[in-house]
Design an enzyme around this catalytic site. Structure first.
Site, PDB file in Angstrom:
ATOM      1  N   LYS A 104       5.420  -9.748  -6.074  1.00 48.67           N
ATOM      2  CA  LYS A 104       5.233  -8.294  -6.020  1.00 48.67           C
ATOM      3  C   LYS A 104       6.464  -7.568  -6.547  1.00 48.67           C
ATOM      4  O   LYS A 104       6.343  -6.529  -7.195  1.00 48.67           O
ATOM      5  CB  LYS A 104       4.964  -7.854  -4.582  1.00 48.67           C
ATOM      6  CG  LYS A 104       3.550  -8.061  -4.150  1.00 48.67           C
ATOM      7  CD  LYS A 104       3.283  -7.358  -2.831  1.00 48.67           C
ATOM      8  CE  LYS A 104       1.887  -7.694  -2.360  1.00 48.67           C
ATOM      9  NZ  LYS A 104       1.631  -7.206  -1.013  1.00 48.67           N
ATOM     10  N   GLY A 107       0.809  -1.216   0.000  1.00 48.73           N
ATOM     11  CA  GLY A 107       0.000   0.000   0.000  1.00 48.73           C
ATOM     12  C   GLY A 107       0.839   1.261   0.000  1.00 48.73           C
ATOM     13  O   GLY A 107       0.604   2.179  -0.788  1.00 48.73           O
ATOM     14  N   ARG A 154      -5.720  -1.022  -2.841  1.00 51.97           N
ATOM     15  CA  ARG A 154      -4.827   0.083  -2.451  1.00 51.97           C
ATOM     16  C   ARG A 154      -3.435  -0.013  -3.081  1.00 51.97           C
ATOM     17  O   ARG A 154      -2.715   0.973  -3.146  1.00 51.97           O
ATOM     18  CB  ARG A 154      -4.679   0.131  -0.924  1.00 51.97           C
ATOM     19  CG  ARG A 154      -4.036  -1.119  -0.368  1.00 51.97           C
ATOM     20  CD  ARG A 154      -4.280  -1.293   1.118  1.00 51.97           C
ATOM     21  NE  ARG A 154      -3.714  -2.564   1.555  1.00 51.97           N
ATOM     22  CZ  ARG A 154      -4.268  -3.753   1.335  1.00 51.97           C
ATOM     23  NH1 ARG A 154      -5.430  -3.835   0.702  1.00 51.97           N
ATOM     24  NH2 ARG A 154      -3.685  -4.849   1.734  1.00 51.97           N
ATOM     25  N   CYS A 178     -15.335 -18.859  13.223  1.00 55.11           N
ATOM     26  CA  CYS A 178     -15.095 -17.455  12.870  1.00 55.11           C
ATOM     27  C   CYS A 178     -14.360 -17.460  11.532  1.00 55.11           C
ATOM     28  O   CYS A 178     -14.385 -18.457  10.809  1.00 55.11           O
ATOM     29  CB  CYS A 178     -14.306 -16.723  13.959  1.00 55.11           C
ATOM     30  SG  CYS A 178     -12.598 -17.239  14.101  1.00 55.11           S
ATOM     31  N   ASP A 196       4.058  -2.985   7.624  1.00 57.98           N
ATOM     32  CA  ASP A 196       3.185  -2.714   8.762  1.00 57.98           C
ATOM     33  C   ASP A 196       3.439  -3.703   9.892  1.00 57.98           C
ATOM     34  O   ASP A 196       2.527  -4.131  10.564  1.00 57.98           O
ATOM     35  CB  ASP A 196       1.704  -2.670   8.344  1.00 57.98           C
ATOM     36  CG  ASP A 196       1.136  -4.041   8.034  1.00 57.98           C
ATOM     37  OD1 ASP A 196       1.933  -4.973   7.831  1.00 57.98           O
ATOM     38  OD2 ASP A 196      -0.097  -4.188   7.998  1.00 57.98           O
ATOM     39  N   ASN A 197       4.724  -4.038  10.099  1.00 58.12           N
ATOM     40  CA  ASN A 197       4.994  -4.864  11.278  1.00 58.12           C
ATOM     41  C   ASN A 197       6.117  -4.249  12.110  1.00 58.12           C
ATOM     42  O   ASN A 197       6.982  -3.549  11.585  1.00 58.12           O
ATOM     43  CB  ASN A 197       5.296  -6.314  10.894  1.00 58.12           C
ATOM     44  CG  ASN A 197       6.610  -6.454  10.181  1.00 58.12           C
ATOM     45  OD1 ASN A 197       7.669  -6.386  10.802  1.00 58.12           O
ATOM     46  ND2 ASN A 197       6.566  -6.613   8.864  1.00 58.12           N
ATOM     47  N   SER A 244      -6.944  -9.205  -2.701  1.00 54.76           N
ATOM     48  CA  SER A 244      -7.271  -8.259  -1.622  1.00 54.76           C
ATOM     49  C   SER A 244      -6.282  -7.100  -1.539  1.00 54.76           C
ATOM     50  O   SER A 244      -6.464  -6.177  -0.761  1.00 54.76           O
ATOM     51  CB  SER A 244      -7.325  -8.994  -0.281  1.00 54.76           C
ATOM     52  OG  SER A 244      -6.040  -9.446   0.075  1.00 54.76           O
ATOM     53  N   ASN A 245      -5.204  -7.138  -2.322  1.00 60.92           N
ATOM     54  CA  ASN A 245      -4.219  -6.041  -2.330  1.00 60.92           C
ATOM     55  C   ASN A 245      -4.623  -4.913  -3.278  1.00 60.92           C
ATOM     56  O   ASN A 245      -4.201  -3.768  -3.118  1.00 60.92           O
ATOM     57  CB  ASN A 245      -2.839  -6.536  -2.810  1.00 60.92           C
ATOM     58  CG  ASN A 245      -2.241  -7.636  -1.959  1.00 60.92           C
ATOM     59  OD1 ASN A 245      -1.508  -8.462  -2.462  1.00 60.92           O
ATOM     60  ND2 ASN A 245      -2.555  -7.656  -0.675  1.00 60.92           N
ATOM     61  N   CYS A 279      -3.525  -3.990   9.300  1.00 62.02           N
ATOM     62  CA  CYS A 279      -4.548  -3.617   8.316  1.00 62.02           C
ATOM     63  C   CYS A 279      -5.328  -4.851   7.854  1.00 62.02           C
ATOM     64  O   CYS A 279      -6.505  -4.755   7.526  1.00 62.02           O
ATOM     65  CB  CYS A 279      -3.915  -2.920   7.117  1.00 62.02           C
ATOM     66  SG  CYS A 279      -3.277  -1.286   7.514  1.00 62.02           S
TER      67      CYS A 279
END
Ligand SMILES: [Zn+2]
Length: 397
Positions: A99, A54, A86, A355, A143-144, A82-83, A202
């Site tokens: 990627k 992102g 963004r 779930c 994001d880690n 799902s990427n 995210c």
């Protein structure tokens, strides 16, 4: 604070431009703050972007278009459907591809003058020094917390600017950490990582697809300013962006004199085990323990449903998740409402909980057990496993 260009003047001496490049960069060349000299600095510069997701998307697209001479991309992932909401660097045709390779192809199309190095690996204590060595600036687009501390410490040790960005739902932050140029480092702000699992990613909490566009572009602007030596950098300042309120706020960041990496008496002087530091092994152990609660596989669940066995089948997700997909015969009781509704259950009846992936329902089994219920099972792997192994018509999110 205004700082001189991080590019040593000797590095631009031999830089030349073709007529095509002059035309390509003409809107830069006519600005007195940039000129041919600034464009030469951009061409001489190299930037490493950790993550081609992102944040990495706008960062890499704009830096290549701006004429950065060399970009490096570290990413070990493949493009997922799902990427695409963004990660505008990748297209629908790239789903399933590396990627790094997808990014390289797109960047070469935007600006064939930019050298693109790809590192299809995780950024780790073992490889970080070697990967980062040729680059002037490191931009963190992950994001880690492990990678944040790793890139921070590496940049402090090797005196490189670390352009920071983070995003979650509708909010984002950006700053530049460069203690050698003034200002604090990431550890001055956050000496300790949060307990693992405390701060949702995210993937767990969601993110507005446009948000990384804004934060990543801020990161790219900062890289360009550091290279050209113009304007006021974000060193010592954190910009917070709230997309819902459409508000930018600015916070002053101060150096912590007790900082273990950038303080006068550092206690951390080399890269450490960041997984350990961020509690990842302990988190894995907890997840393994959660998986040990009584459980059934999706195949066993299907057999029980097909046989018409009597049991209460509870989906513990949120109502907005239930709207996306659900299994017939399941009943919705969101996790937060379970304690209040526990009295509706009969301890003699079988209860099966499901779930999205088996994590929340695993916790829910524990809650039942603690309340004295023993005939309760978790569906291991949850609806994702059901979609993978039983019925691919069930959408995955
Ligand atoms: Zn520090």
């Amino acid at each position: 604070m205004p700082i001189p260009s991080i590019i040593d003047p000797s590095r631009t001496e031999r830089i030349e431009f073709s007529n095509d490049e002059i035309a390509r960069y003409s809107r830069h060349l006519i600005m007195p703050e940039v000129t041919l000299d600034g464009q030469k600095k951009l061409k001489a510069a190299s930037v490493l972007c950790i993550g081609a997701g992102g944040l990495g998307s706008p960062i890499l697209l704009y830096l290549a278009a701006a004429g950065i001479g060399r970009v490096g991309i570290v990413d070990n992932d493949v493009v997922d459907f799902s990427n695409l909401q963004r990660q505008v660097l990748h297209g629908t045709k790239d789903v399933g591809r590396s990627k790094c390779k997808s990014a390289r192809e797109r960047i070469r199309d935007i600006n064939p003058n930019t050298q693109v190095d790809i590192y299809e690996t995780y950024f780790t204590s073992e490889n970080a020094r070697k990967i980062a060595e040729p680059y002037d600036i490191i931009i963190d687009g992950t994001d880690n917390f492990q990678t944040r501390y790793l890139s921070n410490d590496l940049c402090v040790f090797t005196k490189k600017a670390n352009v920071y960005g983070s995003i979650f739902r509708f909010d984002g932050q950006a700053t530049v950490f460069a203690p050698h140029l003034g200002g604090p480092c990431y550890r001055c702000m956050f000496p300790e990582p949060p307990p693992p699992g405390m701060v949702p990613t995210c993937a767990e909490g969601g993110v507005l697809g446009v948000l990384p566009g804004i934060i990543g572009v801020i990161q790219a602007v900062e890289a360009v300013k550091l290279i050209c030596g113009i304007g006021e950098t974000l060193i010592g300042r954190l910009i917070n962006f709230d997309a819902l309120g459409m508000k930018f706020r600015e916070f002053k960041l101060r150096k912590d004199p007790k900082c273990p990496v950038c303080g006068p008496n550092p206690t951390v002087t080399d890269l450490i085990d960041y997984d350990q530091f961020c509690g990842i092994p302990q988190q894995k152990k907890r997840e393994e323990e959660d998986a040990l609660v009584p459980h059934v596989s999706v195949e066993e669940l299907k057999a029980r449903l097909d046989r018409g066995d009597r049991f209460r089948f509870i989906d513990v997700r949120e109502p907005f998740e239930w709207d996306i997909c659900r299994l017939e015969k399941s009943e919705l009781i969101p996790m937060a409402k379970l304690p209040a509704r526990m009295s509706e259950f009969d301890s003699a009846e079988d209860v099966i909980l499901i779930c999205k992936n088996g994590a929340r329902s695993g916790h829910a089994v524990k809650m039942f057990n603690e309340a004295g219920f023993t005939r309760v099972w978790n569906v291991a792997g949850g609806l994702l496993d059901w979609s993978d192994r039983i019925d691919s018509k069930l959408p995955k999110y």
